[in-house]
Design a protein around this motif. Structure first.
Motif, PDB file in Angstrom:
ATOM      1  N   ARG B  21      30.880 -30.607  59.600  1.00  0.00           N
ATOM      2  CA  ARG B  21      32.170 -30.033  58.950  1.00  0.00           C
ATOM      3  C   ARG B  21      32.143 -28.704  58.761  1.00  0.00           C
ATOM      4  O   ARG B  21      31.091 -28.328  58.008  1.00  0.00           O
ATOM      5  N   LEU B  24      31.890 -28.046  54.874  1.00  0.00           N
ATOM      6  CA  LEU B  24      30.812 -28.697  54.098  1.00  0.00           C
ATOM      7  C   LEU B  24      29.724 -27.781  54.415  1.00  0.00           C
ATOM      8  O   LEU B  24      28.912 -27.737  55.260  1.00  0.00           O
ATOM      9  N   ARG B  26      26.115 -26.505  53.515  1.00  0.00           N
ATOM     10  CA  ARG B  26      24.848 -27.194  53.063  1.00  0.00           C
ATOM     11  C   ARG B  26      24.073 -26.053  52.268  1.00  0.00           C
ATOM     12  O   ARG B  26      24.161 -24.936  52.710  1.00  0.00           O
ATOM     13  N   GLU B  33      22.212 -31.810  60.215  1.00  0.00           N
ATOM     14  CA  GLU B  33      22.876 -32.553  59.497  1.00  0.00           C
ATOM     15  C   GLU B  33      22.602 -33.987  59.705  1.00  0.00           C
ATOM     16  O   GLU B  33      22.611 -34.880  58.560  1.00  0.00           O
ATOM     17  N   ALA B  58      29.081 -33.260  46.822  1.00  0.00           N
ATOM     18  CA  ALA B  58      30.333 -33.721  47.746  1.00  0.00           C
ATOM     19  C   ALA B  58      30.936 -34.989  47.048  1.00  0.00           C
ATOM     20  O   ALA B  58      30.376 -35.949  46.821  1.00  0.00           O
ATOM     21  N   LYS B  62      34.896 -34.872  51.382  1.00  0.00           N
ATOM     22  CA  LYS B  62      34.044 -34.427  52.707  1.00  0.00           C
ATOM     23  C   LYS B  62      33.664 -35.393  53.590  1.00  0.00           C
ATOM     24  O   LYS B  62      32.712 -35.136  54.458  1.00  0.00           O
ATOM     25  N   SER B  66      29.049 -38.330  53.425  1.00  0.00           N
ATOM     26  CA  SER B  66      28.576 -37.137  52.742  1.00  0.00           C
ATOM     27  C   SER B  66      28.651 -37.302  51.235  1.00  0.00           C
ATOM     28  O   SER B  66      28.248 -36.061  50.365  1.00  0.00           O
ATOM     29  N   MET B  71      26.355 -29.475  48.346  1.00  0.00           N
ATOM     30  CA  MET B  71      26.999 -28.660  49.179  1.00  0.00           C
ATOM     31  C   MET B  71      27.181 -27.310  48.310  1.00  0.00           C
ATOM     32  O   MET B  71      27.283 -27.514  46.983  1.00  0.00           O
TER      33      MET B  71
END
Lengths: 357, 187
Positions: B21, B24, B26, B33, B58, B62, B66, B71
């Motif tokens: 995404r 999103l 990290r 991911e 998150a 999201k 997740s 995040m």
């Protein structure tokens, strides 16, 4: 890139979490909603910008700006500005003392028992953006010798103020001589009206600033990307909350700086021009030695002369012409002069140039 | 018991490999991911270790897979590993119990890219504002044109979020996206 071995929770407990969870997967979603993490309290306020005007402060929070003495140390109606060069001496404290003595001495500003705010700009944790610690320390010592109670106060534009102050060495130096160091952003915000402001009608500041007896601005001479230069007038933006700084940019930065200086006007300015930041700022510029301390009771005059010196320095080092500026055209200095904060006309100043040794 | 149940339930969901995404971002040192979602146990220890609390957990917006994973929220603050307050100690990765966040060299980290919307930018609308370039910890990621407007260089930007955090425009002219992110290698 290096691998990172799992440490605190081993494979066994990792599986255990999973195992327990399988039994209860069904209620996961509902429970999560209850568990949604709380944001820090300042967050929601940070998301919404303060409107530029029209907000009525709560009457209980509104304070009238304290009456400050407006008499300048003048000679024949002229603002005194001292420029002390170190020459062969590297004693920065002696330079600061000579610069302040040349315009009448600290005792004309500070008397016994007064709370004196010493305001260095510590925008970020970068040493170059803050004044030399020895300059701040010299001012703090002079205030103490005059019987005043110095408080080093700052509200950083970038990052955590207490961290920045410690990182550039101001906290250690001030505490060693027994001066208080205050992270303004931990204090309660107070609204003050700006009666003569053209762009600002009120501004938020902090009790330490509001309850001062005297204010000494100790900026470093720097270029600035948005405001052309940042010296004493721009330094006063470090007495207000971060959100107010943002609002200044969205309204009219130069006029807001000038307006702010009508209510929070330093009684003495000591500019650290030992090294000046050229090309850009407030961080990331090139540090060039200038070997000077500039002092004045008139912040506009101090800014005008310091800006002049910076302009000459940049011209002498062969900076690309598109990067150069003219001291006479710096908008916030001229706007502050218009509002009567001080004079920006070199003909109305008496400039005392001295060489230490 | 309820807490453990939540953690476990979310572990089940995470078996489904999520789509990447853009919104999103990290924390630094996150593995790719698909692995990240399996390795992260949603314990929140990285969030607690973060000095500026830039890491947040998150929510459902999201994506279900997740939920409760960490995040970066630049509206709270920038990533202090990239900006300096962590002082080269990668606190989130050091705290991570499973290796979902790897301890990596600062020069390798790219969380994403800051994106400028010129229509909202104060500088592009005639105001004296270059707060983004003032806040940027890198010398060349945001350059300033002769007519005082910021220009963003996506390849240099590490996505720390300092500019997004400080942007005074309302609404903000800057957003932090995971575009161009560099993840830690795993396995």
């Amino acid at each position: 890139m290096q691998m990172h071995e799992p440490q605190k929770v081993g494979r066994r407990s990792y599986l255990k979490y999973g195992g327990v969870g399988i039994l209860a997967a069904g209620i996961a979603g509902a429970a999560h909603l209850l568990q949604k993490p709380e944001m820090p309290t300042g967050h929601s306020a940070q998301l919404t910008n303060v409107p530029s005007s029209g907000t009525k402060p709560l009457s209980t929070e509104t304070h009238t700006s304290p009456q400050r003495k407006t008499t300048l140390i003048t000679e024949g109606g002229k603002s005194l500005v001292s420029v002390v060069k170190g020459g062969s001496s590297t004693d920065i404290e002696a330079m600061v003392r000579r610069a302040v003595e040349s315009i009448g001495g600290i005792q004309t500003i500070v008397s016994a028992g007064q709370a004196v705010v010493v305001k260095p700009p510590v925008f970020a944790s970068d040493k170059n953006c803050a004044p030399d610690v020895r300059v701040v320390l010299a001012v703090v010592k002079m205030v103490q010798e005059a019987g005043g109670i110095p408080v080093v106060a700052e509200s950083s534009g970038s990052g955590d103020t207490a961290f920045n102050l410690a990182k550039v060495g101001v906290t250690d130096a001030a505490e060693k001589v027994g001066a208080a160091v205050r992270d303004l952003q931990t204090e309660r915000e107070v609204n003050i009206p700006v009666p003569n402001g053209l762009a600002l009608h009120e501004v938020k500041t902090y009790p330490t600033i509001l309850n001062r007896d005297a204010l000494i601005s100790v900026p470093r001479l720097k270029r600035h990307s948005s405001a052309t230069v940042t010296i004493s007038l721009k330094n006063m933006m470090g007495t207000i909350p971060k959100r107010e700084m943002g609002r200044f940019h969205s309204v009219n930065l130069s006029q807001c700086i000038a307006d702010l200086n009508t209510v929070i006007r330093p009684d003495l300015t000591v500019v650290d021009a030992t090294y000046a930041m050229t090309r850009t700022g407030p961080t990331g510029g090139d540090m060039i030695e200038m070997d000077a301390i500039i002092a004045s009771e008139d912040p506009v005059a101090a800014d005008r002369i310091a800006a002049q010196k910076l302009q000459e320095l940049e011209e002498s080092i062969g900076l690309s012409p598109s990067r150069l500026f003219k001291a006479a055209d710096v908008k916030h200095i001229n706007a502050a002069a218009e509002l009567g904060v001080g004079t920006n006309n070199p003909a109305d100043m008496q400039i005392i140039e001295k060489l230490l040794s | 018991m309820e807490g453990a149940a939540v953690l476990g339930g979310l572990r089940l969901i995470s078996i489904v490999p999520p789509a990447a995404r853009a919104d999103l971002v990290r924390p630094p040192g996150a593995v790719e991911e698909a692995y990240f979602n399996l390795m992260c146990i949603r314990c929140g220890i990285c969030f607690e270790a973060c000095p500026s609390k830039t890491i947040m957990l998150a929510g459902f917006e999201k994506g279900a897979a997740s939920v409760n994973t960490p995040m970066i929220n630049p509206l709270i603050g920038p990533c202090e590993y990239l900006r300096g307050r962590c002082e080269d100690a990668m606190r989130c990765a050091e705290a991570c119990p499973t290796g979902a966040l790897q301890n990596v060299d600062k020069a390798q980290v790219k969380l994403g890219t800051a994106k400028l919307n010129q229509e909202l930018c104060l500088a592009y609308n005639g105001r004296e504002c270059l707060v983004c370039s003032e806040m940027c910890p890198l010398p060349d990621a945001i350059t300033v044109t002769e007519d005082q407007k910021p220009v963003f260089h996506n390849t240099i930007c590490t996505g720390c979020g300092a500019c997004v955090n400080a942007c005074p425009a309302n609404p903000r002219a800057l957003t932090l996206l995971s575009e161009g992110e560099r993840r830690a290698r795993w396995p």
